[in-house]
Design an enzyme around this catalytic site. Sequence first.
Site, PDB file in Angstrom:
ATOM      1  N   ARG A  49       0.839  -1.198   0.000  1.00  0.00           N
ATOM      2  CA  ARG A  49       0.000   0.000   0.000  1.00  0.00           C
ATOM      3  C   ARG A  49       0.872   1.245   0.000  1.00  0.00           C
ATOM      4  NH1 ARG A  49      -1.185   2.363   4.461  1.00  0.00           N
ATOM      5  NH2 ARG A  49      -1.426   0.436   5.679  1.00  0.00           N
ATOM      6  N   TYR A 102     -17.787  15.034 -17.031  1.00  0.00           N
ATOM      7  CA  TYR A 102     -18.161  13.643 -16.818  1.00  0.00           C
ATOM      8  C   TYR A 102     -19.140  13.542 -15.652  1.00  0.00           C
ATOM      9  CZ  TYR A 102     -17.704   8.779 -15.310  1.00  0.00           C
ATOM     10  OH  TYR A 102     -17.966   7.499 -14.911  1.00  0.00           O
ATOM     11  N   ASP A 177      -8.430  17.383 -16.219  1.00  0.00           N
ATOM     12  CA  ASP A 177      -8.673  15.981 -16.555  1.00  0.00           C
ATOM     13  C   ASP A 177      -8.229  15.793 -18.000  1.00  0.00           C
ATOM     14  OD1 ASP A 177      -9.690  13.515 -17.339  1.00  0.00           O
ATOM     15  OD2 ASP A 177     -11.486  13.698 -16.113  1.00  0.00           O
ATOM     16  N   LYS A 202      -8.638   4.344 -19.729  1.00  0.00           N
ATOM     17  CA  LYS A 202      -8.951   4.763 -21.082  1.00  0.00           C
ATOM     18  C   LYS A 202      -7.721   4.686 -21.994  1.00  0.00           C
ATOM     19  CE  LYS A 202     -13.037   5.695 -19.270  1.00  0.00           C
ATOM     20  NZ  LYS A 202     -12.849   5.734 -17.806  1.00  0.00           N
TER      21      LYS A 202
END
Length: 382
Positions: A49, A102, A177, A202
């Site tokens: 982590r 979005y 973004d 993406k």
Amino acid sequence: MEYGFSTRAIRAGQTPDPVTGAVVPPLYLTSTFVQDGVGRMRGDYEYSRAGNPTRTAAATQLAALEQGTCAFITGSGMSAADLALRTALRPGGRVILGQDAYGGTTRLLTQVLESWGIETVITDPCGSQRLEEVLARPVTGGQLVWVETPSNPLLHVCDIAAVAQQAHAHGARVVVDNTFASPYLQNPLALGADVVVHSTTKYLGGHSDLVGGAIVVNDDDLAERLTFLQNAAGYVSSPFDAWLLIRGMKTLSVRMDRHCANAGAVAAFLDQHPRVSRVHYPGLESDPGHDVATRQMRAYGGMVSFHVAGGREESIRVASATKVFLLAESLGGVESLVEHPAAMTHASVEGTASAVDDDLLRLSVGIEDIDDLIADLDRALG
């Protein structure tokens, strides 16, 4: 030596394995790392982590592509957005968000972070007088301008340098973004943005086989705070998703060249089709964002959206009639996708100021043969 984009995509963070000489670095599927003594780590890693070599390699690679100093690889695009917002703002803070954004980002801000004390103002973030008015209002927890360019789903283009100048004059940060453009087409940090976020699911991944997100910065203070919060709250990707991301980024430039070429041809075809009432694509000279896109992007991207004459039912029929374009959410993979935003990706903002027209279809234009893509759309529209 300053290497070109494709060389950085293939080599940054990609040191051959020192034990075997493997050209592709190993996938470190481990949760923990043995120590040589109490508090004496063998290297930089103690628990996955806090840090993992595969995730570090992906972060180094992406930072090199975005011209940033530090990148953070998270488990999804939404977790990257949430990490960026919670790092940059405190309760009493403000986000200025475009109406055309979005739906998941709008939902995160208005339905999740609002209860944490973050105000969201939905307006034009692209250098308007309205933006100036909002920026000038008092705020106690910091403020930032959240920019999508090209935006989702209408492909509006924002002048990043102009917005950054305007925001910085009021002490506000700018988050871009960059998912639709990818670092191959646009580098917001070089244009004055403070933070870049991606859904790596993406174009960066590019094969529809991973879910991930990323943040890139070139500010040491922000990087330190992101490092702490990423570990403290666990905004991390799995090593396997990071490994898939590494593989995807290596071919980003060649894939984006084909995406852009195909999307340009599809947009030109749709622009002349009698069953299409309007096309959104910054590569069209008639598009309102064409000049800005030409100035700040290397090409115009692989996303196209358009309005179908006949309204909602006809647009849904067209989306359901394609064969090469698969009916699915998401974007940026090698395969072409079609979706109806009002009923799919943006359904969460139905009935709000951010709702999209119900005759709109969004295409993620893949890298198939262009003749097959155009023939598929022609059949569906007909």
